[in-house]
Design an enzyme around this catalytic site. Structure first.
Site, PDB file in Angstrom:
ATOM      1  N   HIS A 193       0.818  -1.210   0.000  1.00  0.00           N
ATOM      2  CA  HIS A 193       0.000   0.000   0.000  1.00  0.00           C
ATOM      3  C   HIS A 193       0.847   1.252   0.000  1.00  0.00           C
ATOM      4  O   HIS A 193       0.487   2.264  -0.595  1.00  0.00           O
ATOM      5  CB  HIS A 193      -0.939  -0.003   1.205  1.00  0.00           C
ATOM      6  CG  HIS A 193      -2.144  -0.848   0.963  1.00  0.00           C
ATOM      7  ND1 HIS A 193      -2.703  -1.649   1.913  1.00  0.00           N
ATOM      8  CD2 HIS A 193      -2.886  -1.007  -0.144  1.00  0.00           C
ATOM      9  CE1 HIS A 193      -3.742  -2.267   1.391  1.00  0.00           C
ATOM     10  NE2 HIS A 193      -3.867  -1.900   0.151  1.00  0.00           N
ATOM     11  N   GLU A 436      -7.307  -9.135 -32.709  1.00  0.00           N
ATOM     12  CA  GLU A 436      -6.036  -9.559 -32.128  1.00  0.00           C
ATOM     13  C   GLU A 436      -5.637 -10.950 -32.603  1.00  0.00           C
ATOM     14  O   GLU A 436      -4.657 -11.510 -32.147  1.00  0.00           O
ATOM     15  CB  GLU A 436      -6.065  -9.469 -30.594  1.00  0.00           C
ATOM     16  CG  GLU A 436      -7.292 -10.013 -29.925  1.00  0.00           C
ATOM     17  CD  GLU A 436      -7.337  -9.744 -28.412  1.00  0.00           C
ATOM     18  OE1 GLU A 436      -6.354  -9.240 -27.843  1.00  0.00           O
ATOM     19  OE2 GLU A 436      -8.362 -10.055 -27.798  1.00  0.00           O
ATOM     20  N   ASP A 460      -1.696  -9.298 -28.399  1.00  0.00           N
ATOM     21  CA  ASP A 460      -2.014 -10.642 -28.882  1.00  0.00           C
ATOM     22  C   ASP A 460      -1.835 -10.766 -30.390  1.00  0.00           C
ATOM     23  O   ASP A 460      -1.443 -11.819 -30.885  1.00  0.00           O
ATOM     24  CB  ASP A 460      -3.447 -11.020 -28.492  1.00  0.00           C
ATOM     25  CG  ASP A 460      -3.510 -11.532 -27.065  1.00  0.00           C
ATOM     26  OD1 ASP A 460      -2.620 -12.320 -26.684  1.00  0.00           O
ATOM     27  OD2 ASP A 460      -4.418 -11.132 -26.322  1.00  0.00           O
ATOM     28  N   CYS A 507      -5.420  -0.663 -28.630  1.00  0.00           N
ATOM     29  CA  CYS A 507      -5.385  -0.646 -27.163  1.00  0.00           C
ATOM     30  C   CYS A 507      -4.272  -1.539 -26.622  1.00  0.00           C
ATOM     31  O   CYS A 507      -4.145  -1.717 -25.421  1.00  0.00           O
ATOM     32  CB  CYS A 507      -6.732  -1.037 -26.578  1.00  0.00           C
ATOM     33  SG  CYS A 507      -7.220  -2.722 -26.987  1.00  0.00           S
TER      34      CYS A 507
END
Ligand code: PEP
Ligand code: MG
Length: 580
Positions: A193, A436, A460, A507
């Site tokens: 954290h 992809e 991919d 993307c």
């Protein structure tokens, strides 16, 4: 003499300053037996200290600025819950009463028991939370020993760097005003954290250094290189000058980039470009908004489904998560990708179905269609979320148009169920497909008829085009975004998509690589989706790009089948030295 320590880089930038050491209270507690007549008073002293820390956590939370990342409040709540666990809030009372331990001793004794409990848990994320237990106990100890409330800094400033064994997130909150140059801790990993908070505070930070708090002396001059994950103590004059120079350079660069945040992403010839964010969790939206993302281009929903011991999120939980992203993006479009598990992303450490070759197995859309009830639940949750703002549905790993047809049939079913339940949704929610797999890229004409937009998953696409497992180190050197076959498939997808009047995005990681921005623009791309940290450098490239020039060079790149020539053209285009 100078010495260098290596750790994990968690937050970039360079800090140069005098070390301020924060001593861990747990190492210094006194151990003594409490006289019988003082036992109840000792129990009260312990209870008061716990109550003080609980109140302190509440008050830090109530003072959080409205624009604080949501994980800040979640962390404070987690620390409160840890502290209120009977193991820490009640067991020490028993130790005081039964064994006459002083409060500090009783608490540190329980700390070990609590940490041991966490260590037995195999889940990496939960096991990492043992650091939070230690931080909470540390806070109570500081109250008990009267050293709480300040970090011991008389004259804070940018020229002070914090060196600590560990720093509690609640203490990190005090760093928000940026009175420190940076910090380094012995403990912590990339998912701790403290690291999460550090990243959102934007302070140069290195964690997991091991021995910094022991080897570095108070007031020693220290350089923290948050990009390289290195700290240098007592640097020589030459090293110091070099880092000062580097820091100035980085600061200028960052300031310049930050100014681009609200600037519309337009090329020199005024073409508008969409820069969207890839997110894994709703909490990632804060950073997306911070860097001026004009939407979410890829929400990888599978992260909501992982590590849950077979208990998948139900419709309501999914709906709330998706809706929180839509709300956080305040009206900007959000592209929600349906579950993409399988290959390297498994639900519970297992592939959905045992497979010798998971990347070619039952993953993504294939898996969803084989589990129609689970898929329907997700589709209903996404549809319900679409009632709250511009939402697009994205299907991963399409290879066959039947996969789209089957999804449309399930969507019809999901809509009918929502109508029957009188639940709202956007009836016109666009449905897009990820390109992809080369098969989809090469038979696009039938895909574009069935879809409202395309998004090219280059990670991919490269894997499947070049037959390279993207997770296998042994073939990592062959993973090549500039391979002519990959570039042709990307160019072809963009041009067929645009001819069919569909928006086309990239993307995959290529979209966030600023060295490839101009090439992608030249190939016709107008929508990029990437990790928020990459957005401002990509935007800078966009602002400096001339489309006509990019297109001319991209044409040469496509015409050349020669890897060396392609590399030279692309590098020259990025540097602005390739002529047309
Ligand atoms: C891709 O394959 O490029 C992509 C964006 O999807 P993921 O990385 O989640 O497989
Ligand atoms: Mg993919």
């Amino acid at each position: 003499m100078a010495f260098i320590l290596h750790g994990i880089a968690v937050s970039g930038g360079i800090a140069i300053g005098r070390a301020h050491l924060i001593a861990p209270a747990a190492l210094e507690v006194a151990h003594y037996l409490v006289p019988l007549e003082h036992i109840e008073a000792e129990v009260h002293r312990f209870d008061d200290a716990v109550a003080t820390v609980v109140n302190e956590l509440y008050s830090v939370e109530s003072e959080l600025p409205a624009d604080s990342p949501p994980e800040f409040a979640a962390l404070l709540e987690l620390h409160r819950l840890i502290l209120q666990d009977p193991l820490l809030s009640e067991e020490p009372q028993n130790l005081i009463r039964e064994r006459r331990y002083n409060a500090e001793w009783a608490l540190t004794q329980q700390l070990q028991a609590a940490v041991a409990q966490f260590e037995e848990i195999e889940d990496e994320y939960i096991a990492a939370r043992r650091a939070d237990v230690a931080q909470v106990v540390e806070r109570v100890l500081k109250v008990l020993t009267g050293t709480a409330g300040d970090l011991g800094l008389s004259s804070p400033g940018d020229d002070v760097v914090i060196i600590a064994h560990d720093i509690a997130p609640a203490d990190m909150m005090q760093f928000k005003k940026r009175v420190f140059g940076g910090f380094a801790t012995d403990l912590g990993g990339a998912t701790s954290h403290t690291a999460i908070v550090a990243r959102s505070l934007d302070i140069p930070a290195v964690v997991g250094v091991g021995n910094a708090a022991r080897l570095i002396q108070q007031d020693e001059l220290v350089i923290i290189d948050g990009d390289a994950g290195v700290i240098i103590a007592e640097p020589s004059a030459i090293i110091l000058e070099e880092y000062r120079h580097k820091r100035r350079h980085l600061e200028l660069q960052r300031d310049r980039l930050k100014r681009l945040r609200y600037m519309p992403a337009r090329t020199l010839d005024d073409a508008p470009i969409e820069l969207h964010a890839n997110i894994e969790l709703p909490s990632d939206c804060a950073m997306a908004v911070e860097v001026g993302a004009t939407g979410v281009g890829l929400y990888r929903t599978e992260f909501l489904f992982m590590n849950r011991s077979g208990q998948l999120p139900d419709e309501e939980e999914q709906y709330l998560a998706y809706r929180s992203v839509i709300d956080a993006m305040g009206g900007a479009p959000v592209t929600i990708r349906t579950l993409d598990v399988g290959a390297d992303k498994s639900l519970d450490g297992e592939a959905p179905v045992d497979s010798g070759n998971p990347a070619l197995g039952l993953r993504a859309i294939r898996y969803c269609l084989s589990e129609p009830q689970m898929f329907l639940t997700q589709l209903r949750a996404i549809l319900r979320a679409s009632a709250h703002g511009a939402t697009r549905l994205l299907l991963p790993m399409l290879a066959h148009v039947q996969e789209i047809d089957q999804t449309h049939a399930l969507l019809d079913q999901a809509r009918a169920q929502l109508v029957a339940r009188k639940q709202a949704f956007d009836p016109a929610m666009p449905v897009g497909g990820m390109i992809e797999i080369p098969a989809a890229a090469l038979s696009l004409s039938s895909f574009v008829k069935r879809l409202d937009f395309l998004s090219i998953g280059t990670n991919d696409l490269i894997q499947y085009t070049l037959a390279i497992d993207r997770t296998d180190n042994a073939v990592a050197h062959l993973y090549d975004p500039l391979h002519p076959a990959v570039l042709h498939l990307v160019a072809h997808t963009i041009s067929v998509g645009h001819r069919a009047n569909l928006p086309v995005a990239v993307c995959g990681e290529m979209a966030g690589d600023a060295r490839l921005t101009r090439l992608l623009l030249g190939l016709g791309l107008r929508e990029f989706s990437m990790h928020p940290a990459q957005m401002l450098s990509v935007k800078q490239e966009v602002l400096l790009s001339d489309l006509t020039h990019c297109q001319a060079v991209a044409k040469k790149v496509l015409a050349s089948g020669e890897p060396q020539r392609i590399r030279a053209l692309v590098a020259g285009l990025a540097r602005g030295t390739t002529s047309t």
